[in-house]
Design an enzyme around this catalytic site. Sequence first.
Site, short mmCIF file in Angstrom:
data_model
loop_
_atom_site.label_atom_id
_atom_site.label_comp_id
_atom_site.label_asym_id
_atom_site.label_seq_id
_atom_site.Cartn_x
_atom_site.Cartn_y
_atom_site.Cartn_z
N ARG A 52 -33.21 5.71 36.71
CA ARG A 52 -32.48 4.65 36.23
C ARG A 52 -30.84 5.17 35.95
NH1 ARG A 52 -30.73 7.38 32.42
NH2 ARG A 52 -29.75 5.58 31.36
N GLY A 53 -30.10 4.40 35.41
CA GLY A 53 -28.78 4.18 35.31
C GLY A 53 -28.14 3.89 36.65
N ALA A 54 -26.87 3.08 36.68
CA ALA A 54 -26.58 2.48 37.95
C ALA A 54 -26.06 3.43 38.84
CB ALA A 54 -25.28 1.65 37.37
N GLN A 204 -33.59 4.78 25.39
CA GLN A 204 -33.02 5.70 26.31
C GLN A 204 -32.08 6.83 25.58
OE1 GLN A 204 -33.27 2.36 26.79
NE2 GLN A 204 -33.12 1.94 29.03
N ASP A 245 -23.24 -0.87 33.68
CA ASP A 245 -23.91 -1.01 34.82
C ASP A 245 -23.40 -2.03 35.86
OD1 ASP A 245 -27.29 -0.16 34.95
OD2 ASP A 245 -26.10 -0.15 32.92
N LYS A 256 -26.22 -1.46 28.66
CA LYS A 256 -27.56 -1.60 27.85
C LYS A 256 -27.63 -2.80 26.97
CE LYS A 256 -30.63 -0.32 29.30
NZ LYS A 256 -31.20 -1.01 30.44
#
Length: 355
Positions: A52-54, A204, A245, A256
């Site tokens: 995860r994470g752009a 997160q 993102d 987020k």
Amino acid sequence: MTASVANPVYPVVWRGDHVELIDQTRLPQQFSVVEIRRSEDMATAIKTMIVRGAPAIGVAAAYGMYLGSCEVTTDNRDGFLSELAGVGDTLKATRPTAVNLFWAVDRMLKVARQTLGPISQIQDQLLTTAQEIGADDVRTCKAIGDHGLSVLPKDPEKLCLLTHCNAGALATAGYGTALGVVRSAWTAGRLARVYADETRPRLQGAKLTTWECVQEEIPVTLISDGMAAHCMQQNLIDVVVVGADRIAANGDAANKIGTYSVALCAKAHNLPFYVAAPLSTIDFDLADGGGIPIEERHPSEIYQIGTTDICPKGVEFYNPAFDVTPAELITGIITEHGVFAPGDIREKLSHHRSA
């Protein structure tokens, strides 16, 4: 005094015939890796937030495109490109908000279309491109860290920095965006402490940002999301740095869920609020944040902790994964090309973009 960055984290690694992903759903209790050998499995890993994470999603998707290219059996060029486009559609459908995902898939498709020669030569070029995307992202994050360091407040000498969610090495190919600024500040002796919002509902901040800081012995204090305003009021925070993102052409930034609230609090307390993100996160075709698609995730993320329900039956749920911080609340956008006022990114950065 300077410090060193120990134990570098690389969440997406090519291992000769497969991809290794750090399983971020198991951190911090367990460090484990998942082997990905099929494009379908990569799509599942992205959807379920194993990765995860752009920026990290973009790198993972690039490798997913290569794996998908190896699954195509036709020797016909047009048929190959058509099937590869289908692989891209599957990957794009996993996380609609992260623009790096779309950027990486489109770049891989462009490379496939432009590469002449047999199918095997196209596949080789796709692997090379995926590796380049990963290596470029690490260099980009280090540049973001250095540019971010240059705009941090000069007083106090050692800062307390608040961040939301995880925009660290785990969210990129390595080093991180917001935590890239943290790492650069720590190395330069400018950082006293990180304050990490827990970041409900996926936590997160609690699970991943604190884990990264502990790995590198960076002092970190975990707070619940509702404590950010109080910490600012008590003068515990000097600056806020978050990731993104997707950033619209006017500087509105999706990050987020809960980021918008932090930005409002920072504005109320006259604290600088920076967004750290690579050029690939900026969607120059999107006029403003109103057009950013907001992913909604399963309500169980809200009503369950582990396997335990925390609310009575009959409650309805709303679980957007992201919110949009208006450009007017953002002090600056930290990129690999420098730090820019949100309103300047279209004029000063759009010429840098490439497919």
